[in-house]
Design a protein around this motif. Structure first.
Motif, PDB file in Angstrom:
ATOM      1  N   ASP A 207       0.822  -1.215   0.000  1.00  0.00           N
ATOM      2  CA  ASP A 207       0.000   0.000   0.000  1.00  0.00           C
ATOM      3  C   ASP A 207       0.852   1.260   0.000  1.00  0.00           C
ATOM      4  N   LEU A 208       1.915   1.267   0.814  1.00  0.00           N
ATOM      5  CA  LEU A 208       2.761   2.457   0.893  1.00  0.00           C
ATOM      6  C   LEU A 208       3.536   2.691  -0.396  1.00  0.00           C
ATOM      7  N   THR A 209       3.870   1.597  -1.097  1.00  0.00           N
ATOM      8  CA  THR A 209       4.636   1.737  -2.340  1.00  0.00           C
ATOM      9  C   THR A 209       3.735   2.149  -3.499  1.00  0.00           C
ATOM     10  N   HIS A 210       2.678   1.351  -3.739  1.00  0.00           N
ATOM     11  CA  HIS A 210       1.826   1.607  -4.899  1.00  0.00           C
ATOM     12  C   HIS A 210       0.836   2.744  -4.671  1.00  0.00           C
ATOM     13  N   GLY A 211       0.545   3.028  -3.407  1.00  0.00           N
ATOM     14  CA  GLY A 211      -0.406   4.104  -3.129  1.00  0.00           C
ATOM     15  C   GLY A 211       0.250   5.372  -2.639  1.00  0.00           C
ATOM     16  N   ALA A 212       1.573   5.504  -2.870  1.00  0.00           N
ATOM     17  CA  ALA A 212       2.294   6.668  -2.351  1.00  0.00           C
ATOM     18  C   ALA A 212       1.728   7.983  -2.878  1.00  0.00           C
ATOM     19  N   ALA A 213       1.421   8.018  -4.175  1.00  0.00           N
ATOM     20  CA  ALA A 213       0.922   9.268  -4.767  1.00  0.00           C
ATOM     21  C   ALA A 213      -0.427   9.653  -4.176  1.00  0.00           C
ATOM     22  N   ASP A 214      -1.343   8.674  -4.030  1.00  0.00           N
ATOM     23  CA  ASP A 214      -2.664   8.982  -3.484  1.00  0.00           C
ATOM     24  C   ASP A 214      -2.569   9.377  -2.012  1.00  0.00           C
ATOM     25  N   LEU A 215      -1.714   8.686  -1.256  1.00  0.00           N
ATOM     26  CA  LEU A 215      -1.541   9.046   0.152  1.00  0.00           C
ATOM     27  C   LEU A 215      -1.023  10.472   0.290  1.00  0.00           C
ATOM     28  N   ALA A 216      -0.071  10.832  -0.568  1.00  0.00           N
ATOM     29  CA  ALA A 216       0.468  12.188  -0.520  1.00  0.00           C
ATOM     30  C   ALA A 216      -0.579  13.214  -0.930  1.00  0.00           C
ATOM     31  N   GLY A 219      -2.852  13.795   1.919  1.00  0.00           N
ATOM     32  CA  GLY A 219      -2.219  14.103   3.188  1.00  0.00           C
ATOM     33  C   GLY A 219      -2.282  12.968   4.192  1.00  0.00           C
ATOM     34  N   ALA A 220      -2.365  11.734   3.706  1.00  0.00           N
ATOM     35  CA  ALA A 220      -2.506  10.583   4.597  1.00  0.00           C
ATOM     36  C   ALA A 220      -1.222   9.789   4.745  1.00  0.00           C
ATOM     37  N   THR A 221      -0.124  10.289   4.175  1.00  0.00           N
ATOM     38  CA  THR A 221       1.132   9.537   4.232  1.00  0.00           C
ATOM     39  C   THR A 221       1.587   9.328   5.669  1.00  0.00           C
ATOM     40  N   GLY A 222       1.535  10.388   6.469  1.00  0.00           N
ATOM     41  CA  GLY A 222       1.983  10.290   7.851  1.00  0.00           C
ATOM     42  C   GLY A 222       1.197   9.272   8.647  1.00  0.00           C
ATOM     43  N   ALA A 223      -0.128   9.276   8.498  1.00  0.00           N
ATOM     44  CA  ALA A 223      -0.964   8.328   9.233  1.00  0.00           C
ATOM     45  C   ALA A 223      -0.682   6.899   8.800  1.00  0.00           C
ATOM     46  N   ALA A 224      -0.513   6.690   7.495  1.00  0.00           N
ATOM     47  CA  ALA A 224      -0.223   5.340   6.996  1.00  0.00           C
ATOM     48  C   ALA A 224       1.125   4.853   7.495  1.00  0.00           C
ATOM     49  N   LEU A 225       2.119   5.750   7.499  1.00  0.00           N
ATOM     50  CA  LEU A 225       3.449   5.370   7.990  1.00  0.00           C
ATOM     51  C   LEU A 225       3.405   5.045   9.484  1.00  0.00           C
ATOM     52  N   ARG A 226       2.643   5.849  10.253  1.00  0.00           N
ATOM     53  CA  ARG A 226       2.553   5.584  11.690  1.00  0.00           C
ATOM     54  C   ARG A 226       1.902   4.232  11.962  1.00  0.00           C
ATOM     55  N   ALA A 227       0.833   3.912  11.214  1.00  0.00           N
ATOM     56  CA  ALA A 227       0.176   2.618  11.406  1.00  0.00           C
ATOM     57  C   ALA A 227       1.117   1.464  11.057  1.00  0.00           C
ATOM     58  N   ALA A 228       1.849   1.611   9.948  1.00  0.00           N
ATOM     59  CA  ALA A 228       2.800   0.564   9.557  1.00  0.00           C
ATOM     60  C   ALA A 228       3.920   0.449  10.576  1.00  0.00           C
ATOM     61  N   ARG A 229       4.383   1.597  11.094  1.00  0.00           N
ATOM     62  CA  ARG A 229       5.462   1.569  12.081  1.00  0.00           C
ATOM     63  C   ARG A 229       5.005   0.897  13.378  1.00  0.00           C
TER      64      ARG A 229
END
Length: 554
Positions: A207-216, A219-229
């Motif tokens: 999700d983080l790789t293929h959905g990077a553009a949509d997350l950015a 503005g959801a990149t930070g939330a997705a990274l925190r959940a993955a972390r």
């Protein structure tokens, strides 16, 4: 008329794997015997070398030591040769088994219409299948070797001192039974959570790789990274707990080994055993207990493998047989009511042989839902199948991609399907023609070529009912008209076409207009363009847009 598909159950972990291992049973048994012989040679080497050193200290005649010297050399060389042969035999068998297991798992995943190409699926194909290798090489083979060495060591000790053999039995039971049980108890619950968590992390990576553009963009990149972390931290915490438990059990194993050797030596001395043989018993005990401690590692491995093996087993266990239901594919009628598939209410589809049907409507009208429901209704892809949404192109050759659903197709069949999809000229221009590798997910192809390849695969399948979801998406208007006409001409069975593009539908038998999961109008193209409504409005708008597109071309 709808068949019921059974879900593969997890079932007995090892059973489906062991069934696939049957053709290689001889090699696996040979590997186990070689592993046992290797460990026996190790124990014998330690015992013989100890006797040789302690006896040589008394400076006996050299001829009294000749046999022991030769034996030490033979055992040292033989142990290395046996270990190499065991690894060669065992790994050859296991890698062949892994090939069969991975092929079966992939075939099962590919055959599940609703299975997502997700990180969890990747985890099953890679990490979970690797658990089969660990099961055979790190659990079954070492376990068999340890049991063999334990029995022979006790028998050898009994020849010297039955009392010492009794002490050895107690130590071996502690090292080979009690400690493995403790290792299993201390890691079972943790290990059961590790494999699914790794699958979730694999999904996060996708999700983080293929959905990077949509997350950015949202503005959801930070939330997705925190959940993955957070999940990564949880996995690290669980693995630290496993490591701590493993360290404690290993430390206990060292204590058991030393205590057993000391107990054997004391008991042998009290029984009046010669000092040299006491040393042989003590060192042999250390070697035998160390070999049996391999059962601790095997138990730890088994605990960690149970969940991955269950996940693999679920994909290897065939679904329960379903009684065949006769279906007249020459005249199919499917009616969806309110209790049918979600978003479809009162939709009737009539598909006599050769019928050409289009399904159109605004976004969210239920077009793709209807197509997916038809696909699920079909008994097999050769009955009802074709090009569904987001068709996957494999990292393989053009030929292998086309033959996915029809492996027995000839080169002439390939050429006919490729010609219908407008792909044949491109194939003939490639140096390797049908053997051209298209790259991961068709990365070596343009968007139009990728779509044509997926469409040609659907045409080659030649099902009784060909399903097409946006088959000309990504093609310019002229190419789209040509490709659609070619596919409709090539299809021998009924065709159900879902499209947002209304051009090219004039020759179809019927067009169904959906909105909100209901049929709002139906008829031929000529009838619908004369009737005020959504279809007429969209047709006029698309015609104007395409005329403008053609006029603007240089």
């Amino acid at each position: 008329m709808r068949g019921t598909r059974g879900d593969a159950g997890g079932g007995g972990g090892m059973t489906p794997v062991l069934k696939l291992a049957r053709p290689y049973l001889g090699q696996l048994v040979g590997a186990g015997l070689l592993a046992a012989a290797t460990e026996v040679a190790g124990v014998a080497l330690m015992a013989t070398a100890t006797w040789l050193l302690m006896t040589a200290a008394g400076q006996p005649p050299l001829n009294a030591l000749t046999v022991a010297i030769v034996s030490v050399r033979a055992l040292a060389i033989g142990r290395g040769v046996l270990r190499y042969t065991e690894r060669l035999t065992g790994h050859d068998a296991v890698l062949r088994i892994l090939t069969d297991v991975r092929a079966r798992v992939f075939a099962t995943l590919a055959g599940q219409r609703t299975a997502a190409r997700s990180g969890d699926s990747l985890s099953r194909v890679v990490s979970d299948v690797d658990a089969v290798q660990d099961l055979l090489l790190r659990v079954l083979v070492p376990g068999a070797a340890a049991a063999t060495v334990g029995v022979l060591a006790v028998g050898g000790a009994a020849l010297i001192s039955p009392a010492a053999a009794t002490a050895l039995v107690v130590g071996l039971l502690g090292a080979g039974v009690a400690l493995p049980a403790a290792a299993t108890a201390s890691t079972r619950h943790i290990a059961a959570r590790v494999a699914p968590l790794r699958g979730t992390l694999a999904n996060d990576a996708v999700d983080l790789t293929h959905g990077a553009a949509d997350l950015a963009a949202y503005g959801a990149t930070g939330a997705a990274l925190r959940a993955a972390r957070e999940r990564a931290d949880e996995l690290a915490r669980l693995e630290r707990r496993l490591a701590t438990a493993g360290w404690a059990v290993d430390a206990a194993g060292v204590l058991v080994s030393g205590a057993t050797a000391a107990a054997v030596a004391v008991v042998a001395l009290r029984a009046g055993v010669d000092g040299v043989l006491v040393g042989v018993l003590a060192v042999g005990t250390l070697a035998a207990v160390e070999t049996c401690l391999a059962l601790v590692a095997a138990a730890r491995q088994w605990t960690g493998l149970r969940t991955p093996l269950a996940r693999v087993s679920a994909l290897l266990t065939p679904p329960p047989p379903v009684a065949a239901q006769p279906v007249d594919l020459a005249d199919i009628t499917v009616r969806y009511r309110a209790d049918g598939p979600p978003a479809l209410d009162g939709v009737r589809v009539d598909l006599p042989a050769g019928r050409r049907l289009a399904v159109v409507g605004p976004s969210g009208a239920g077009k793709s839902t209807l197509l997916a429901a038809l696909a699920e209704w079909g008994g097999s892809p050769r009955e009802v199948g074709g090009l569904l949404a987001e068709a996957h192109v494999f990292h393989a050759t053009v030929r292998e991609n086309l033959l996915l659903g029809r492996p027995d197709a000839t080169d002439d069949d390939l050429a006919s399907a490729a010609a219908a999809a407008g792909l044949l000229d491109w194939v003939r221009e490639q140096p390797d023609t049908w053997d051209t590798v298209v790259g991961e997910d068709g990365g070596q192809l343009s968007g139009g070529q990728r779509q044509r390849l997926a469409l040609a695969r659907a045409v080659l399948l030649d099902p009784a009912v060909l399903l097409l979801d946006e088959p000309t998406e990504g093609l310019d208007p002229a190419a789209a008209d040509e490709v659609l006409a070619g596919v409709l001409a090539a299809a021998r069975g009924a065709v159900v076409l879902v499209t947002h593009r209304l051009r090219g539908l004039a020759g179809l038998d019927e067009i169904i207009v959906l909105d909100g999961g209901r049929v709002v109008s139906r008829g031929t193209h000529a009838e619908l363009v004369e009737t005020p409504g959504w279809y007429r409005d969209q047709w006029l708008a698309q015609e104007a847009a395409e005329r403008g597109y053609v006029a603007a071309r240089p």
